[in-house]
Write a protein that holds these residues in place. Structure first.
Motif, PDB file in Angstrom:
ATOM      1  N   SER A  17       0.804  -1.230   0.000  1.00 15.95           N
ATOM      2  CA  SER A  17       0.000   0.000   0.000  1.00 15.95           C
ATOM      3  C   SER A  17       0.837   1.280   0.000  1.00 15.95           C
ATOM      4  N   ARG A  18       2.077   1.221   0.471  1.00 19.17           N
ATOM      5  CA  ARG A  18       2.919   2.421   0.502  1.00 19.17           C
ATOM      6  C   ARG A  18       3.522   2.775  -0.848  1.00 19.17           C
ATOM      7  N   ILE A  19       3.430   1.885  -1.829  1.00 19.51           N
ATOM      8  CA  ILE A  19       3.966   2.184  -3.156  1.00 19.51           C
ATOM      9  C   ILE A  19       3.051   3.189  -3.837  1.00 19.51           C
ATOM     10  N   VAL A  20       3.628   4.283  -4.304  1.00 16.50           N
ATOM     11  CA  VAL A  20       2.864   5.353  -4.938  1.00 16.50           C
ATOM     12  C   VAL A  20       2.784   5.137  -6.447  1.00 16.50           C
ATOM     13  N   PHE A  21       3.907   4.837  -7.075  1.00 14.36           N
ATOM     14  CA  PHE A  21       3.884   4.547  -8.505  1.00 14.36           C
ATOM     15  C   PHE A  21       5.057   3.662  -8.888  1.00 14.36           C
ATOM     16  N   CYS A  22       4.931   3.044 -10.029  1.00 13.40           N
ATOM     17  CA  CYS A  22       5.979   2.236 -10.629  1.00 13.40           C
ATOM     18  C   CYS A  22       6.024   2.647 -12.094  1.00 13.40           C
ATOM     19  N   ALA A  23       7.183   3.056 -12.569  1.00 13.04           N
ATOM     20  CA  ALA A  23       7.263   3.580 -13.931  1.00 13.04           C
ATOM     21  C   ALA A  23       8.548   3.151 -14.613  1.00 13.04           C
ATOM     22  N   ILE A  52       2.385  11.162 -23.614  1.00 13.95           N
ATOM     23  CA  ILE A  52       3.554  10.525 -23.023  1.00 13.95           C
ATOM     24  C   ILE A  52       4.204  11.553 -22.103  1.00 13.95           C
ATOM     25  N   ALA A  53       4.297  11.228 -20.823  1.00 11.00           N
ATOM     26  CA  ALA A  53       4.827  12.167 -19.838  1.00 11.00           C
ATOM     27  C   ALA A  53       6.349  12.171 -19.854  1.00 11.00           C
ATOM     28  N   ASN A  54       6.906  13.232 -19.318  1.00 10.53           N
ATOM     29  CA  ASN A  54       8.346  13.358 -19.212  1.00 10.53           C
ATOM     30  C   ASN A  54       8.723  13.442 -17.740  1.00 10.53           C
ATOM     31  N   PHE A  55       9.502  12.484 -17.257  1.00 13.93           N
ATOM     32  CA  PHE A  55      10.009  12.511 -15.892  1.00 13.93           C
ATOM     33  C   PHE A  55      11.308  13.298 -15.910  1.00 13.93           C
ATOM     34  N   ASP A  56      11.185  14.604 -15.763  1.00 18.68           N
ATOM     35  CA  ASP A  56      12.330  15.484 -15.907  1.00 18.68           C
ATOM     36  C   ASP A  56      12.800  16.065 -14.578  1.00 18.68           C
ATOM     37  N   ASP A  57      12.286  15.552 -13.456  1.00 23.69           N
ATOM     38  CA  ASP A  57      12.748  16.031 -12.167  1.00 23.69           C
ATOM     39  C   ASP A  57      14.118  15.418 -11.852  1.00 23.69           C
ATOM     40  N   ARG A  58      14.716  15.833 -10.768  1.00 26.31           N
ATOM     41  CA  ARG A  58      16.079  15.395 -10.438  1.00 26.31           C
ATOM     42  C   ARG A  58      16.166  13.881 -10.229  1.00 26.31           C
ATOM     43  N   ALA A  59      15.210  13.320  -9.478  1.00 25.36           N
ATOM     44  CA  ALA A  59      15.220  11.867  -9.247  1.00 25.36           C
ATOM     45  C   ALA A  59      14.972  11.114 -10.552  1.00 25.36           C
ATOM     46  N   GLY A  60      14.113  11.658 -11.401  1.00 26.94           N
ATOM     47  CA  GLY A  60      13.848  11.034 -12.694  1.00 26.94           C
ATOM     48  C   GLY A  60      15.071  11.041 -13.591  1.00 26.94           C
ATOM     49  N   ALA A  61      15.812  12.151 -13.555  1.00 24.37           N
ATOM     50  CA  ALA A  61      17.039  12.245 -14.356  1.00 24.37           C
ATOM     51  C   ALA A  61      18.070  11.214 -13.895  1.00 24.37           C
ATOM     52  N   LYS A  62      18.178  11.038 -12.586  1.00 24.67           N
ATOM     53  CA  LYS A  62      19.116  10.032 -12.073  1.00 24.67           C
ATOM     54  C   LYS A  62      18.658   8.629 -12.437  1.00 24.67           C
ATOM     55  N   THR A  63      17.344   8.412 -12.432  1.00 24.32           N
ATOM     56  CA  THR A  63      16.806   7.096 -12.786  1.00 24.32           C
ATOM     57  C   THR A  63      17.173   6.725 -14.210  1.00 24.32           C
ATOM     58  N   ARG A  64      16.935   7.614 -15.136  1.00 24.28           N
ATOM     59  CA  ARG A  64      17.151   7.273 -16.546  1.00 24.28           C
ATOM     60  C   ARG A  64      18.622   7.166 -16.912  1.00 24.28           C
ATOM     61  N   ARG A  65      19.503   7.828 -16.164  1.00 21.45           N
ATOM     62  CA  ARG A  65      20.939   7.762 -16.458  1.00 21.45           C
ATOM     63  C   ARG A  65      21.658   6.694 -15.642  1.00 21.45           C
ATOM     64  N   ASN A  66      20.951   6.101 -14.682  1.00 21.29           N
ATOM     65  CA  ASN A  66      21.567   5.154 -13.769  1.00 21.29           C
ATOM     66  C   ASN A  66      22.161   3.950 -14.505  1.00 21.29           C
ATOM     67  N   ALA A  67      23.429   3.665 -14.249  1.00 20.78           N
ATOM     68  CA  ALA A  67      24.088   2.500 -14.842  1.00 20.78           C
ATOM     69  C   ALA A  67      24.349   1.425 -13.793  1.00 20.78           C
ATOM     70  N   LEU A  99      21.553  -2.973 -24.547  1.00 23.46           N
ATOM     71  CA  LEU A  99      21.728  -1.522 -24.593  1.00 23.46           C
ATOM     72  C   LEU A  99      20.961  -0.874 -23.443  1.00 23.46           C
ATOM     73  N   HIS A 100      21.554   0.173 -22.859  1.00 24.50           N
ATOM     74  CA  HIS A 100      20.900   0.889 -21.770  1.00 24.50           C
ATOM     75  C   HIS A 100      19.707   1.658 -22.337  1.00 24.50           C
ATOM     76  N   TRP A 101      18.491   1.227 -21.986  1.00 29.34           N
ATOM     77  CA  TRP A 101      17.270   1.846 -22.497  1.00 29.34           C
ATOM     78  C   TRP A 101      16.756   2.926 -21.574  1.00 29.34           C
ATOM     79  N   GLY A 102      16.982   2.783 -20.282  1.00 25.75           N
ATOM     80  CA  GLY A 102      16.469   3.724 -19.291  1.00 25.75           C
ATOM     81  C   GLY A 102      16.433   3.059 -17.930  1.00 25.75           C
ATOM     82  N   GLY A 103      15.331   3.253 -17.201  1.00 26.34           N
ATOM     83  CA  GLY A 103      15.252   2.662 -15.878  1.00 26.34           C
ATOM     84  C   GLY A 103      13.834   2.476 -15.388  1.00 26.34           C
ATOM     85  N   TRP A 104      13.680   1.574 -14.431  1.00 23.91           N
ATOM     86  CA  TRP A 104      12.435   1.386 -13.706  1.00 23.91           C
ATOM     87  C   TRP A 104      12.518   2.237 -12.462  1.00 23.91           C
ATOM     88  N   ARG A 105      11.434   2.899 -12.112  1.00 23.73           N
ATOM     89  CA  ARG A 105      11.403   3.754 -10.938  1.00 23.73           C
ATOM     90  C   ARG A 105      10.220   3.359 -10.078  1.00 23.73           C
TER      91      ARG A 105
END
Length: 110
Positions: A17-23, A52-67, A99-105
């Motif tokens: 129940s504490r999970i807010v979203f999964c993307a 199609i939304a854009n996760f452009d906040d700081r945490a979103g930017a780290k998510t998509r670049r995360n290796a 190939l690095h496609w992005g990330g799950w958040r």
């Protein structure tokens, strides 16, 4: 993408129940599908296509670049209406054909 990603994301949302979203976001921060509990984000445009939304906040930017295999994060999220909530995020890199496609958040409340 609704047919591919929602069967993976929706059971995670229902499990705790504490999970807010999964993307799942690509390296540009584009979110190809939304969770069903946010119907306003799945609205269709005048042309009939889904937004199609854009996760452009700081945490979103780290998510998509995360290796790294796992990236834990925390921040104060503006929920609108002067409501702020401390959130934690788990980001996992997403690869497609090696190939690095992005990330799950995954976001959850403290």
């Amino acid at each position: 993408m609704d047919k591919i990603l929602r069967p993976i994301e929706e059971p995670l949302l229902d499990s705790v129940s504490r999970i807010v979203f999964c993307a799942c976001v690509d390296t540009n921060g584009w979110l190809p599908t939304h969770n069903r509990k946010f119907p306003s984000y799945t609205a269709r445009t005048r042309s009939g296509t889904l937004r199609i939304a854009n996760f452009d906040d700081r945490a979103g930017a780290k998510t998509r670049r995360n290796a790294r295999p796992l990236l834990p994060q925390a921040n104060r999220r503006d929920m609108g209406g002067s409501e702020f909530v401390m959130m934690k995020y788990l980001a996992v890199r997403n690869t497609l054909r090696a190939l690095h496609w992005g990330g799950w958040r995954l976001a959850y409340r403290f």
